[in-house]
Design an enzyme around this catalytic site. Structure first.
Site, PDB file in Angstrom:
ATOM      1  N   ASP A  72       0.859  -1.187   0.000  1.00  0.00           N
ATOM      2  CA  ASP A  72       0.000   0.000   0.000  1.00  0.00           C
ATOM      3  C   ASP A  72       0.893   1.233   0.000  1.00  0.00           C
ATOM      4  O   ASP A  72       1.653   1.456   0.947  1.00  0.00           O
ATOM      5  CB  ASP A  72      -0.900  -0.013   1.236  1.00  0.00           C
ATOM      6  CG  ASP A  72      -2.118   0.884   1.081  1.00  0.00           C
ATOM      7  OD1 ASP A  72      -2.195   1.607   0.072  1.00  0.00           O
ATOM      8  OD2 ASP A  72      -2.985   0.856   1.970  1.00  0.00           O
ATOM      9  N   ASP A 125      -2.614   2.656  -6.129  1.00  0.00           N
ATOM     10  CA  ASP A 125      -1.622   2.666  -5.057  1.00  0.00           C
ATOM     11  C   ASP A 125      -1.650   1.416  -4.185  1.00  0.00           C
ATOM     12  O   ASP A 125      -1.109   1.413  -3.081  1.00  0.00           O
ATOM     13  CB  ASP A 125      -1.833   3.899  -4.161  1.00  0.00           C
ATOM     14  CG  ASP A 125      -3.180   3.885  -3.450  1.00  0.00           C
ATOM     15  OD1 ASP A 125      -4.093   3.173  -3.910  1.00  0.00           O
ATOM     16  OD2 ASP A 125      -3.320   4.597  -2.435  1.00  0.00           O
ATOM     17  N   GLU A 126      -2.237   0.336  -4.673  1.00  0.00           N
ATOM     18  CA  GLU A 126      -2.442  -0.824  -3.796  1.00  0.00           C
ATOM     19  C   GLU A 126      -2.439  -2.113  -4.600  1.00  0.00           C
ATOM     20  O   GLU A 126      -3.030  -2.184  -5.680  1.00  0.00           O
ATOM     21  CB  GLU A 126      -3.786  -0.647  -3.080  1.00  0.00           C
ATOM     22  CG  GLU A 126      -4.148  -1.734  -2.104  1.00  0.00           C
ATOM     23  CD  GLU A 126      -5.520  -1.478  -1.489  1.00  0.00           C
ATOM     24  OE1 GLU A 126      -5.943  -2.315  -0.671  1.00  0.00           O
ATOM     25  OE2 GLU A 126      -6.176  -0.466  -1.844  1.00  0.00           O
TER      26      GLU A 126
END
Length: 412
Positions: free
Chosen positions: A22, A130-131
Site C-alpha cells: 500500500d 496505489d495498492e
C-alpha cells in the site's frame, strides 16, 4: 530470484505467503518525488482551490496535513480553513502546500512501482493506483519473509523514490490489515501461527470490509474488537448482515481462502527504463528502447498474447510525458515488428533530452485466432499522456477500502 525458483523448505503452495503493498499517501508522495523540498511539509493534493474554481475536494493529504484535520474527500474549502495555502502565508508553519491532481504523472510513477511488483511476485492482484496484493509463496519462506518484504520496500524506495507500507500474512485480508497497522512506511509480518493473536485486540473497524457504519452496527451487538467478532455466533451475524456477516466472521478468525489472482486479462504489456540523467544521445535512447522492445515481445509471446498496437513512452525534463502509438491491421505476435515500430516512433524525439523511455504492446488478444498478415499498418492518433502505458493494467471493480485515506481518481 527467477520465476518458479523456490527456496529450500518453502511451503506448499496451499500455504500462501501474501504481501499487501500500500503506497503511503501516494499522490502526495509523487508530488514530493517531483519537488523534494516538500518532504516533511504538509501537502494537500486536490482540485477546487485554483483561481476561478469554487467547488472541489481533497484527493489525498500527507500525514502532516492530516494532523490538522485535513482528510481525503473533504471539501477544499474545509481544508483551507484548517490549513491555509503556504503561498499566501509563506512564514506560517501552520499552512500547507497545495498541488493540483496530476493523474498522468501519478500513473507514470505507479507503472514503475508495478513493474517492480511483477518482477518480485508469482502473481499480482492490482487493486488501485496505489495498492496491490502479491503471492510470493514460490519466492520465499516464512523464516525469511520479513527480509523479502523489506527488499520489496527498499526496491520501491530506491528505484522509484516513494514510500510503501507492506503487510505479510497467510491470506489477503490479514495481509491488508497488517499493511495498515504501522503506517506510514510500515512493515508488519504475521506468520500463520500468530494470526489469531495479532487480530484479536484490534478494533473491529480494522477487519477488512468493516466500514464506519458496520462498525457501529457491530458495537450495538457488543462487538468492539476483532477478537469479539471472531468469538461471535456466526449464525447471529448471518441473520443480521446476511452472507457478509459470515465472511467478516471468517476474516476476524484469520481465515480467507481467496487466491491472489489478477483482476482480468491485462490490457497491455510494457517495460520502462529511466536513465541516470537526461540523455541527448538518440542512439543510446534507441538502444535501450530496443532492449525493452525485446522484453515486451518476449512477455507477450510467453503469455500467448497477440497485440494490435505498439507504442512508446518518452519522458523529457522536467517530467513531460509523451506517448506515441501505431495501430496494426489485426492482432500479431511479431517481435521484430515491435523493435521496428518502436525505433520509428522514437525518431520524433531525436535531439530531445530523455529521462525515461518505455515500450508497450496493447489491445491484446488471448484467443486462438489467426494473427493478421503484415503490411500497410496505419498510424494511430499521436497523443500526450500515459493512457494504458502501464504494464498489465487492470481495474478491480472497487475492492479497495482506501486504507490510506486517498480518494480514488483512477485505477492503478
Amino acid at each position: 530470484m527467477a520465476t518458479g525458483e523456490r527456496l529450500p523448505g518453502a511451503p506448499d503452495p496451499t500455504e500462501r505467503i501474501v504481501l499487501h503493498v500500500d503506497m503511503d499517501c501516494f499522490y502526495a508522495s509523487c508530488e514530493r518525488k517531483r519537488e523534494p523540498a516538500l518532504r516533511g511539509e504538509p501537502v494537500v493534493v486536490g482540485m477546487g482551490y485554483e483561481a476561478g474554481e469554487t467547488v472541489g475536494a481533497v484527493a489525498t493529504a500527507s500525514y502532516e496535513a492530516r494532523e490538522y484535520g485535513v482528510e481525503s474527500a473533504q471539501a477544499i474549502s474545509s481544508a483551507l480553513e484548517r490549513l491555509p495555502r503556504r503561498a499566501e502565508r509563506p512564514n506560517d508553519p501552520e499552512s500547507a502546500f497545495y498541488r493540483p491532481v496530476d493523474l498522468d504523472y501519478y500513473e507514470d510513477v505507479a507503472a514503475d512501482v508495478k513493474a517492480i511488483l511483477h518482477d518480485l511476485a508469482d502473481t499480482v492482484r492490482e487493486v488501485s493506483i496505489d495498492e496491490a496484493y502479491l503471492d510470493v509463496t514460490e519466492r520465499t519462506d516464512w523464516s525469511v519473509a520479513e527480509g523479502f518484504a523489506r527488499h520489496v520496500k527498499q526496491r520501491i524506495e530506491r528505484e522509484v523514490g516513494v514510500p510503501a507500507s507492506v503487510g505479510v500474512a497467510p491470506n489477503m485480508s490479514t495481509a491488508k490489515i497488517a499493511s495498515d497497522h504501522d503506517k506510514p512506511d510500515g512493515l508488519v509480518v504475521v506468520p500463520p501461527e500468530s494470526v489469531a493473536a495479532f487480530l484479536a485486540p484490534l478494533d473491529v473497524a480494522a477487519v477488512h470490509g468493516v466500514g464506519p457504519i458496520r462498525a457501529r452496527e457491530l458495537a450495538e451487538m457488543g462487538i468492539e474488537t476483532a477478537g469479539d467478532l471472531a468469538d461471535a455466533d456466526p449464525y447471529a451475524l448471518t441473520d443480521r448482515f446476511g452472507e457478509r456477516g459470515r465472511e467478516l466472521h471468517e476474516r476476524a478468525n484469520g481465515r480467507d481462502d481467496r487466491p491472489v489472482e489478477p483482476t482480468g486479462d491485462p490490457k497491455s504489456f510494457s517495460r520502462e527504463s529511466a536513465f541516470d540523467g537526461a540523455v541527448e544521445d538518440h542512439d543510446s535512447v534507441v538502444e535501450q528502447a530496443l532492449a525493452l522492445a525485446d522484453a515486451v515481445a518476449e512477455r507477450a509471446t510467453h503469455e500467448d498474447a497477440l497485440y494490435r498496437t505498439i507504442g512508446v513512452k518518452v519522458v523529457v525534463p522536467p517530467y513531460d510525458i509523451n506517448t506515441r502509438a501505431r495501430s496494426l491491421p489485426g492482432p500479431v505476435d511479431e517481435p521484430e515488428l515491435v523493435r521496428d515500430v518502436a525505433a520509428e516512433l522514437l525518431a520524433e524525439f531525436d535531439g530531445d533530452p530523455v529521462r525515461k523511455v518505455g515500450v508497450r504492446v496493447s489491445n491484446l488478444s488471448f484467443t486462438a485466432n489467426e494473427q493478421a498478415k503484415l503490411g500497410g499498418f496505419a498510424d494511430a492518433t499521436a497523443h500526450d499522456g500515459v493512457g494504458d502505458a502501464s504494464e498489465d493494467a487492470t481495474s478491480d471493480g472497487g475492492e479497495s477500502e482506501d486504507g490510506d485515506a486517498q480518494a480514488s481518481l483512477g485505477d492503478f
